[in-house]
Write an enzyme that holds these catalytic residues in place. Sequence first.
Site, PDB file in Angstrom:
ATOM      1  N   ASN A  13     -29.344  33.313 -26.572  1.00 44.35           N
ATOM      2  CA  ASN A  13     -29.842  34.397 -25.708  1.00 44.35           C
ATOM      3  C   ASN A  13     -29.169  35.717 -26.027  1.00 44.35           C
ATOM      4  O   ASN A  13     -29.823  36.753 -26.166  1.00 44.35           O
ATOM      5  CB  ASN A  13     -29.510  34.070 -24.243  1.00 44.35           C
ATOM      6  N   VAL A  14     -27.832  35.689 -26.095  1.00 41.12           N
ATOM      7  CA  VAL A  14     -27.086  36.939 -26.288  1.00 41.12           C
ATOM      8  C   VAL A  14     -27.202  37.403 -27.743  1.00 41.12           C
ATOM      9  O   VAL A  14     -27.400  38.588 -28.014  1.00 41.12           O
ATOM     10  CB  VAL A  14     -25.601  36.753 -25.876  1.00 41.12           C
ATOM     11  N   ARG A  39     -27.241  23.254 -37.047  1.00 42.78           N
ATOM     12  CA  ARG A  39     -28.575  22.890 -36.550  1.00 42.78           C
ATOM     13  C   ARG A  39     -29.622  23.940 -36.888  1.00 42.78           C
ATOM     14  O   ARG A  39     -30.793  23.641 -37.020  1.00 42.78           O
ATOM     15  CB  ARG A  39     -28.559  22.751 -35.013  1.00 42.78           C
ATOM     16  N   ARG A  99     -10.240  37.205 -23.442  1.00 44.82           N
ATOM     17  CA  ARG A  99     -10.305  38.329 -22.482  1.00 44.82           C
ATOM     18  C   ARG A  99      -8.974  38.664 -21.838  1.00 44.82           C
ATOM     19  O   ARG A  99      -8.670  39.827 -21.608  1.00 44.82           O
ATOM     20  CB  ARG A  99     -11.330  38.018 -21.383  1.00 44.82           C
ATOM     21  N   CYS A 130     -20.272  38.917 -17.689  1.00 46.32           N
ATOM     22  CA  CYS A 130     -21.451  39.700 -17.297  1.00 46.32           C
ATOM     23  C   CYS A 130     -21.337  40.264 -15.871  1.00 46.32           C
ATOM     24  O   CYS A 130     -21.668  41.430 -15.617  1.00 46.32           O
ATOM     25  CB  CYS A 130     -22.718  38.866 -17.440  1.00 46.32           C
ATOM     26  N   GLN A 157     -26.587  35.149  -9.588  1.00 48.62           N
ATOM     27  CA  GLN A 157     -26.618  35.224 -11.047  1.00 48.62           C
ATOM     28  C   GLN A 157     -27.780  34.419 -11.628  1.00 48.62           C
ATOM     29  O   GLN A 157     -27.993  33.260 -11.272  1.00 48.62           O
ATOM     30  CB  GLN A 157     -25.277  34.719 -11.616  1.00 48.62           C
ATOM     31  N   HIS A 242     -28.691  39.863 -13.013  1.00 51.73           N
ATOM     32  CA  HIS A 242     -27.726  39.455 -11.994  1.00 51.73           C
ATOM     33  C   HIS A 242     -27.709  40.508 -10.880  1.00 51.73           C
ATOM     34  O   HIS A 242     -27.761  41.713 -11.158  1.00 51.73           O
ATOM     35  CB  HIS A 242     -26.306  39.394 -12.560  1.00 51.73           C
ATOM     36  N   ASN A 315     -28.275  40.948 -17.311  1.00 54.44           N
ATOM     37  CA  ASN A 315     -27.028  40.300 -17.757  1.00 54.44           C
ATOM     38  C   ASN A 315     -26.992  40.068 -19.255  1.00 54.44           C
ATOM     39  O   ASN A 315     -25.911  39.959 -19.835  1.00 54.44           O
ATOM     40  CB  ASN A 315     -26.834  38.964 -17.027  1.00 54.44           C
TER      41      ASN A 315
HETATM   42  N1  LIG Z   1     -25.803  34.877 -21.279  1.00 53.15           N
HETATM   43  C1  LIG Z   1     -24.992  35.781 -20.734  1.00 53.15           C
HETATM   44  O1  LIG Z   1     -25.335  36.513 -19.777  1.00 53.15           O
HETATM   45  C2  LIG Z   1     -23.612  35.950 -21.255  1.00 53.15           C
HETATM   46  C3  LIG Z   1     -22.903  37.052 -20.863  1.00 53.15           C
HETATM   47  C4  LIG Z   1     -21.628  37.235 -21.350  1.00 53.15           C
HETATM   48  C5  LIG Z   1     -21.098  36.288 -22.205  1.00 53.15           C
HETATM   49  N2  LIG Z   1     -21.803  35.212 -22.569  1.00 53.15           N
HETATM   50  C6  LIG Z   1     -21.186  34.245 -23.467  1.00 53.15           C
HETATM   51  O2  LIG Z   1     -21.815  34.245 -24.728  1.00 53.15           O
HETATM   52  C7  LIG Z   1     -21.829  32.931 -25.270  1.00 53.15           C
HETATM   53  C8  LIG Z   1     -23.246  32.530 -25.654  1.00 53.15           C
HETATM   54  O3  LIG Z   1     -24.104  32.658 -24.566  1.00 53.15           O
HETATM   55  P1  LIG Z   1     -25.682  32.505 -24.718  1.00 53.15           P
HETATM   56  O4  LIG Z   1     -26.217  32.762 -23.360  1.00 53.15           O
HETATM   57  O5  LIG Z   1     -26.233  33.304 -25.854  1.00 53.15           O
HETATM   58  O6  LIG Z   1     -25.813  30.932 -25.084  1.00 53.15           O
HETATM   59  P2  LIG Z   1     -27.001  30.159 -25.803  1.00 53.15           P
HETATM   60  O7  LIG Z   1     -28.304  30.812 -25.569  1.00 53.15           O
HETATM   61  O8  LIG Z   1     -26.847  28.730 -25.389  1.00 53.15           O
HETATM   62  O9  LIG Z   1     -26.664  30.274 -27.368  1.00 53.15           O
HETATM   63  C9  LIG Z   1     -25.520  29.679 -27.937  1.00 53.15           C
HETATM   64  C10 LIG Z   1     -25.371  30.154 -29.377  1.00 53.15           C
HETATM   65  O10 LIG Z   1     -24.161  29.609 -29.913  1.00 53.15           O
HETATM   66  C11 LIG Z   1     -24.445  28.926 -31.116  1.00 53.15           C
HETATM   67  N3  LIG Z   1     -23.552  27.805 -31.326  1.00 53.15           N
HETATM   68  C12 LIG Z   1     -23.344  26.751 -30.501  1.00 53.15           C
HETATM   69  N4  LIG Z   1     -22.487  25.878 -31.082  1.00 53.15           N
HETATM   70  C13 LIG Z   1     -22.148  26.406 -32.275  1.00 53.15           C
HETATM   71  C14 LIG Z   1     -21.307  25.979 -33.352  1.00 53.15           C
HETATM   72  N5  LIG Z   1     -20.643  24.825 -33.300  1.00 53.15           N
HETATM   73  N6  LIG Z   1     -21.184  26.787 -34.444  1.00 53.15           N
HETATM   74  C15 LIG Z   1     -21.867  27.949 -34.502  1.00 53.15           C
HETATM   75  N7  LIG Z   1     -22.697  28.401 -33.537  1.00 53.15           N
HETATM   76  C16 LIG Z   1     -22.817  27.632 -32.431  1.00 53.15           C
HETATM   77  C17 LIG Z   1     -25.875  28.450 -30.938  1.00 53.15           C
HETATM   78  O11 LIG Z   1     -26.412  28.135 -32.194  1.00 53.15           O
HETATM   79  P3  LIG Z   1     -27.526  26.960 -32.366  1.00 53.15           P
HETATM   80  O12 LIG Z   1     -28.822  27.568 -31.915  1.00 53.15           O
HETATM   81  O13 LIG Z   1     -27.471  26.689 -33.839  1.00 53.15           O
HETATM   82  O14 LIG Z   1     -27.075  25.820 -31.518  1.00 53.15           O
HETATM   83  C18 LIG Z   1     -26.496  29.681 -30.293  1.00 53.15           C
HETATM   84  O15 LIG Z   1     -26.757  30.653 -31.271  1.00 53.15           O
HETATM   85  C19 LIG Z   1     -21.159  32.051 -24.210  1.00 53.15           C
HETATM   86  O16 LIG Z   1     -19.781  31.927 -24.513  1.00 53.15           O
HETATM   87  C20 LIG Z   1     -21.337  32.831 -22.952  1.00 53.15           C
HETATM   88  O17 LIG Z   1     -20.339  32.541 -22.000  1.00 53.15           O
HETATM   89  C21 LIG Z   1     -23.064  35.029 -22.145  1.00 53.15           C
END
Ligand SMILES: NC(=O)c1ccc[n+]([C@@H]2O[C@H](COP(=O)([O-])OP(=O)(O)OC[C@H]3O[C@@H](n4cnc5c(N)ncnc54)[C@H](OP(=O)(O)O)[C@@H]3O)[C@@H](O)[C@H]2O)c1
EC number: 1.2.1.11
Length: 338
Positions: A13-14, A39, A99, A130, A157, A242, A315
Amino acid sequence: MGYKVAVVGATGNVGREMLQILAERNFPVSQAVALASERSIGSEISFGDEDLRVQDLAKFDFAGTDIVLSSAGAKISAQFAPKAAAAGAVVIDNTSHFRMDPDVPLVVPEVNPEAIAGYKKKGIIANPNCSTIQMVVALKPLHDLARIRRVVVSTYQSVSGAGKEAMDELFTQTRAIYVNDPIEKRQFTKQIAFNVIPHIDVFMDDGTTKEEWKMMVETKKILGPSIKVTATCVRVPVFIGHAEAVNVEFENPISADEARAVLRKAKGVSLIDHRADEGYVTPVESAGDDLVFISRLREDITVENGLNLWVVADNLRKGAALNAVQIAERLVKDHLSK
Ligand SMILES: NC(=O)c1ccc[n+]([C@@H]2O[C@H](COP(=O)([O-])OP(=O)(O)OC[C@H]3O[C@@H](n4cnc5c(N)ncnc54)[C@H](OP(=O)(O)O)[C@@H]3O)[C@@H](O)[C@H]2O)c1
């Protein structure tokens, strides 16, 4: 001239939002690299008019990469970010891992851009949680005016804050309810469709959740150590955006009109506050927007110098990807030269 920028977690997502925002804002990119887990090797991700072929983070050599925007989870960042920094890149990390490290700046460009200079210690800059980001953008102008003593915040959220699979879970459960299928829970501890869950991240010893703790400690690190914050963080069945109900107690007197006047001029903020039907902003309207929206501003007469406000933001953009790209923009403007 431009910068070689790698996005870690590019399929998430991010990560997708980061690539979109880099392109939208014409960030000076000479080469963009999309990295994810094995993957996703070979799948394609859009970057402006280009399609980037996703590469395996585990096998990637960061030598020659200038900036890494990272969002693949805290454990992944713990492993690769120091390696990327040692190879010469500056890592802007979206996860919680770095952080609270005293040698890593925690930055919201509208609030504490001067902290970016601290990146030289470890080559890493952290993007706050966020919920913290949108709250401190709203609080900073008010803090400058009347010094904040204490904040009581309740969050609402969206599921996108928990990743792409969490968004799928809200969709699937909602559909299951309409067609009378069984409800399956994988990402959330309770049913999220047509429900709210007062539990984000793990429980800590004192009963606080880690998400609530993050809002307390991150706000102190960004805005000032004397500010007391108590939070209740709640997941709601909204896809993006959010919302936060924020009660603020100040050291000095501040009226709602004085607060409105400073918020109207504040960077990154849009004050939309009409005491009328639809005179306020909801998460659905914030999706896709870059601003932090403030509504329902009013005095709290139960404390000496108190205000209540409603704070809403996308967010995935200001809460994550946009803030990281804004940090990168300040970094190249003030610290890196090409
Ligand atoms: N969403 C928010 O609002 C938000 C805000 C601030 C911070 N964050 C932080 O940002 C991070 C990601 O959030 P998201 O919402 O984007 O999650 P997400 O949609 O679940 O995406 C996760 C990403 O991480 C990759 N990934 C997972 N395991 C991996 C590995 N072993 N090696 C390399 N890449 C890997 C995934 O790749 P694959 O597709 O190949 O599995 C995917 O690109 C989290 O730590 C979250 O806490 C999120």
